[in-house]
Design an enzyme around this catalytic site. Structure first.
Site, PDB file in Angstrom:
ATOM      1  N   ARG A  31      -6.921   0.246 -15.391  1.00  0.00           N
ATOM      2  CA  ARG A  31      -6.965   1.077 -14.176  1.00  0.00           C
ATOM      3  C   ARG A  31      -7.727   2.399 -14.359  1.00  0.00           C
ATOM      4  O   ARG A  31      -8.514   2.768 -13.493  1.00  0.00           O
ATOM      5  CB  ARG A  31      -5.542   1.339 -13.662  1.00  0.00           C
ATOM      6  CG  ARG A  31      -4.793   0.063 -13.252  1.00  0.00           C
ATOM      7  CD  ARG A  31      -3.461   0.355 -12.604  1.00  0.00           C
ATOM      8  NE  ARG A  31      -3.607   0.889 -11.279  1.00  0.00           N
ATOM      9  CZ  ARG A  31      -3.437   2.147 -10.955  1.00  0.00           C
ATOM     10  NH1 ARG A  31      -3.065   3.033 -11.860  1.00  0.00           N
ATOM     11  NH2 ARG A  31      -3.622   2.546  -9.716  1.00  0.00           N
ATOM     12  N   GLY A  58       0.776  -1.236   0.000  1.00  0.00           N
ATOM     13  CA  GLY A  58       0.000   0.000   0.000  1.00  0.00           C
ATOM     14  C   GLY A  58       0.803   1.280   0.000  1.00  0.00           C
ATOM     15  O   GLY A  58       0.204   2.361   0.049  1.00  0.00           O
ATOM     16  N   GLU A  70       4.517  -5.935   2.210  1.00  0.00           N
ATOM     17  CA  GLU A  70       4.241  -6.600   0.923  1.00  0.00           C
ATOM     18  C   GLU A  70       4.035  -5.553  -0.170  1.00  0.00           C
ATOM     19  O   GLU A  70       2.920  -5.378  -0.691  1.00  0.00           O
ATOM     20  CB  GLU A  70       2.970  -7.464   1.053  1.00  0.00           C
ATOM     21  CG  GLU A  70       3.039  -8.500   2.150  1.00  0.00           C
ATOM     22  CD  GLU A  70       1.652  -8.918   2.641  1.00  0.00           C
ATOM     23  OE1 GLU A  70       0.634  -8.418   2.120  1.00  0.00           O
ATOM     24  OE2 GLU A  70       1.589  -9.744   3.551  1.00  0.00           O
ATOM     25  N   PRO A  71       5.071  -4.831  -0.541  1.00  0.00           N
ATOM     26  CA  PRO A  71       4.891  -3.771  -1.536  1.00  0.00           C
ATOM     27  C   PRO A  71       4.723  -4.322  -2.952  1.00  0.00           C
ATOM     28  O   PRO A  71       5.480  -5.183  -3.381  1.00  0.00           O
ATOM     29  CB  PRO A  71       6.200  -2.974  -1.432  1.00  0.00           C
ATOM     30  CG  PRO A  71       7.204  -3.963  -0.919  1.00  0.00           C
ATOM     31  CD  PRO A  71       6.459  -4.953  -0.063  1.00  0.00           C
ATOM     32  N   GLY A  72       3.709  -3.835  -3.632  1.00  0.00           N
ATOM     33  CA  GLY A  72       3.517  -4.183  -5.045  1.00  0.00           C
ATOM     34  C   GLY A  72       3.844  -2.971  -5.893  1.00  0.00           C
ATOM     35  O   GLY A  72       4.909  -2.864  -6.518  1.00  0.00           O
ATOM     36  N   TYR A 100      -0.353  -3.781 -11.887  1.00  0.00           N
ATOM     37  CA  TYR A 100      -1.757  -4.026 -12.229  1.00  0.00           C
ATOM     38  C   TYR A 100      -2.091  -3.514 -13.633  1.00  0.00           C
ATOM     39  O   TYR A 100      -3.203  -3.062 -13.891  1.00  0.00           O
ATOM     40  CB  TYR A 100      -2.685  -3.396 -11.157  1.00  0.00           C
ATOM     41  CG  TYR A 100      -2.248  -3.729  -9.743  1.00  0.00           C
ATOM     42  CD1 TYR A 100      -2.482  -4.998  -9.222  1.00  0.00           C
ATOM     43  CD2 TYR A 100      -1.567  -2.808  -8.954  1.00  0.00           C
ATOM     44  CE1 TYR A 100      -2.049  -5.329  -7.940  1.00  0.00           C
ATOM     45  CE2 TYR A 100      -1.133  -3.132  -7.676  1.00  0.00           C
ATOM     46  CZ  TYR A 100      -1.379  -4.388  -7.178  1.00  0.00           C
ATOM     47  OH  TYR A 100      -0.942  -4.719  -5.919  1.00  0.00           O
ATOM     48  N   TYR A 154     -10.960   2.244 -11.847  1.00  0.00           N
ATOM     49  CA  TYR A 154     -11.053   3.119 -10.680  1.00  0.00           C
ATOM     50  C   TYR A 154     -10.497   4.521 -10.911  1.00  0.00           C
ATOM     51  O   TYR A 154      -9.849   5.083 -10.034  1.00  0.00           O
ATOM     52  CB  TYR A 154     -10.485   2.503  -9.395  1.00  0.00           C
ATOM     53  CG  TYR A 154      -9.366   1.503  -9.505  1.00  0.00           C
ATOM     54  CD1 TYR A 154      -9.554   0.206  -9.016  1.00  0.00           C
ATOM     55  CD2 TYR A 154      -8.127   1.818 -10.034  1.00  0.00           C
ATOM     56  CE1 TYR A 154      -8.540  -0.731  -9.064  1.00  0.00           C
ATOM     57  CE2 TYR A 154      -7.107   0.887 -10.087  1.00  0.00           C
ATOM     58  CZ  TYR A 154      -7.324  -0.377  -9.601  1.00  0.00           C
ATOM     59  OH  TYR A 154      -6.315  -1.304  -9.652  1.00  0.00           O
ATOM     60  N   CYS A 158     -15.194  -2.189 -27.386  1.00  0.00           N
ATOM     61  CA  CYS A 158     -16.605  -1.783 -27.508  1.00  0.00           C
ATOM     62  C   CYS A 158     -17.207  -1.355 -26.182  1.00  0.00           C
ATOM     63  O   CYS A 158     -18.285  -1.812 -25.806  1.00  0.00           O
ATOM     64  CB  CYS A 158     -17.390  -2.916 -28.133  1.00  0.00           C
ATOM     65  SG  CYS A 158     -16.848  -3.175 -29.808  1.00  0.00           S
ATOM     66  N   GLU A 159     -16.501  -0.565 -25.449  1.00  0.00           N
ATOM     67  CA  GLU A 159     -16.995   0.093 -24.260  1.00  0.00           C
ATOM     68  C   GLU A 159     -16.434   1.508 -24.330  1.00  0.00           C
ATOM     69  O   GLU A 159     -15.527   1.765 -25.108  1.00  0.00           O
ATOM     70  CB  GLU A 159     -16.427  -0.565 -22.988  1.00  0.00           C
ATOM     71  CG  GLU A 159     -17.406  -1.397 -22.207  1.00  0.00           C
ATOM     72  CD  GLU A 159     -17.651  -2.735 -22.872  1.00  0.00           C
ATOM     73  OE1 GLU A 159     -16.744  -3.207 -23.596  1.00  0.00           O
ATOM     74  OE2 GLU A 159     -18.736  -3.292 -22.678  1.00  0.00           O
TER      75      GLU A 159
HETATM   76  N1  PLP Z   1      -0.678  -7.315   0.150  1.00  0.00           N
HETATM   77  C1  PLP Z   1      -1.977  -7.620  -0.001  1.00  0.00           C
HETATM   78  C2  PLP Z   1      -2.588  -8.614   0.923  1.00  0.00           C
HETATM   79  C3  PLP Z   1      -2.742  -7.019  -1.016  1.00  0.00           C
HETATM   80  O1  PLP Z   1      -4.037  -7.335  -1.162  1.00  0.00           O
HETATM   81  C4  PLP Z   1      -2.101  -6.092  -1.897  1.00  0.00           C
HETATM   82  C5  PLP Z   1      -2.850  -5.437  -2.983  1.00  0.00           C
HETATM   83  O2  PLP Z   1      -3.954  -5.701  -3.322  1.00  0.00           O
HETATM   84  C6  PLP Z   1      -0.744  -5.813  -1.710  1.00  0.00           C
HETATM   85  C7  PLP Z   1      -0.057  -6.444  -0.682  1.00  0.00           C
HETATM   86  C8  PLP Z   1       0.005  -4.862  -2.601  1.00  0.00           C
HETATM   87  O3  PLP Z   1      -0.504  -3.578  -2.541  1.00  0.00           O
HETATM   88  P1  PLP Z   1       0.271  -2.396  -3.286  1.00  0.00           P
HETATM   89  O4  PLP Z   1       0.455  -2.804  -4.685  1.00  0.00           O
HETATM   90  O5  PLP Z   1      -0.619  -1.223  -3.131  1.00  0.00           O
HETATM   91  O6  PLP Z   1       1.569  -2.232  -2.569  1.00  0.00           O
END
Ligand code: PLP
Length: 402
Positions: free
Chosen positions: A300, A220, A261-263, A358, A304, A330-331
């Protein structure tokens, strides 16, 4: 060195568009920022693979020393295939069939469970023989919008904190090795104090579960999508965590580890979606610029209202005009509405920035269009890491009956 315009133009000229391009160096730089900022605490980072699962990206993540967080058993298998050992893999389940948890345990990875129902099945199957984490719903509102806000009181994610007595009863009855308390309150959390609120709650809970040694705060961290936006202040956060954990240690004698858990933080800014302007359609109200992509490649903005910066790589110095940049499915799939851009012409190459997380991962073959190819730039070299799909790929799984 960030990716240059010339490199993006070269990638498009070599592999065509639509094309995802990723910069390995950017991922490394972001990871080093995390490591540096949290050097004062015992911290582990698990890359949230759901953001982007291409094997070559996963291998790069492994090579820079990061662990990995998986949200499905197939992501766990991809992580193993990329070379992660089970001790570097975390499986954070959400609303999954218990059979996935059985499989994850058989693969020896760390498991986090998000419902009392699955925890009950886990307890009956493994008792105290396998360490476990639980995801809690802290009832904290956080994140950029409601679809990516996951810790609030109406959210499906995690065991609601008001069900704590049920959790305590399960843990005590089965002597569970409850190792990890987990929350993930949302994505794009700009304000570090939201994480701190979560830390306070989890530390309070940790006093009730003596086996807990890990506090997992999920992902997050915010990255700037708009030019004026800022990243989450990692230094402020790490200092607050350091302080809270030291106090906890003073009071309880227990030293905890923190996991993240950074994405997006690792891969969002590394990625670009390159597209070609196919149609310019001036109207009385706005000029539409249609491109050879759409919500089937980068959902994305439509899903959202996410903002992606756009640059015109073919005509960067052109006179500014307002455009509705739109896709070809077609949207109504607008990437941007009334966006001021250097003059767009048919055939121009444009780049959607901050598209690494994403982006491809949510792509589909809607309208029977091929998903984009993917390229990784590493040490100045372009590497094709997923070829463009073909008609054969679209048909590969279909069984045609008379
Ligand atoms: N961890 C969990 C359990 C999640 O559901 C998510 C995103 O949906 C993430 C980590 C990664 O979030 P972000 O990409 O915002 O760091």
């Amino acid at each position: 060195m960030p990716v240059t315009r010339e490199e993006l133009v070269r990638a498009a000229a070599t592999y065509g568009t639509p094309l995802y391009v990723y910069d390995a160096e950017s991922i490394s730089v972001q990871y080093q920022k995390l490591v540096r900022s949290f050097s004062n605490t015992d911290t582990r980072f698990f890359y949230a693979a759901k953001a982007l699962t291409n094997l070559s990206i996963l291998k790069h993540i492994l090579a820079i020393g990061c662990s990995i967080d998986c949200s499905s058993i197939n992501e766990v298998k991809l992580a193993l295939k990329a070379g992660f050992s089970p001790d570097k893999i975390l499986y954070t389940s959400n609303s999954v069939a218990f059979s996935e948890i059985l499989e994850a345990v058989s693969l020896g990875v760390s498991v986090t469970i998000d419902s009392l129902s699955n925890l009950e099945k886990f307890a009956a199957t493994y008792g105290s023989s396998y360490p476990i984490g639980v995801r809690l719903r802290p009832n904290i509102m956080a994140g950029g919008n409601v679809k990516i806000s996951t810790g609030h009181a109406g959210s499906k994610f995690g065991i609601p904190v008001e069900q704590l007595p049920g959790l305590e009863q399960l843990v005590n009855t089965h002597q569970l090795q409850l190792r990890t308390l987990h929350i993930h309150t949302g994505s794009e959390i700009a304000d570090a104090s939201v994480f701190v609120k979560g830390v306070q709650l989890l530390l309070e809970l940790a006093t009730r579960f003596l086996t807990v040694s890990v506090i997992d705060l999920g992902g997050g961290f915010k990255v700037p999508y708009r030019p004026e936006e800022k990243e989450t202040d990692l230094d402020e956060l790490s200092q607050a965590i350091e302080h809270a954990f030291s106090e906890f240690e003073k009071n309880t004698g227990r030293r905890l580890q923190v996991w993240f858990e950074p994405g997006k933080f690792l891969v969002a800014q590394a990625g670009y979606l390159l597209a070609t302007v196919t149609v310019i359609k001036p109207t009385e109200t706005i000029c539409f610029a249609g491109v050879d992509s759409g919500l089937n490649h980068l959902i994305r903005p439509m899903f959202y209202d996410a903002y992606h910066h756009i640059s015109n790589l073919s005509n960067p110095e052109g006179p500014l005009g307002a455009y509705q940049v739109t896709g070809n499915v077609c949207e109504t799939d607008d990437f941007a509405i009334a966006r001021m851009l250097p003059e767009l012409r048919e055939g121009d190459l444009i780049a959607f920035h901050t598209a690494g997380a994403y982006g491809f991962e949510m792509a589909s073959s809607y309208n029977a269009r091929f998903r984009p190819a993917e390229v990784l730039i590493k040490q100045g070299q372009l590497h094709l890491i997923r070829r463009r799909e073909s008609m054969e790929d679209l048909l590969a799984l279909q069984i045609s009956i008379e």
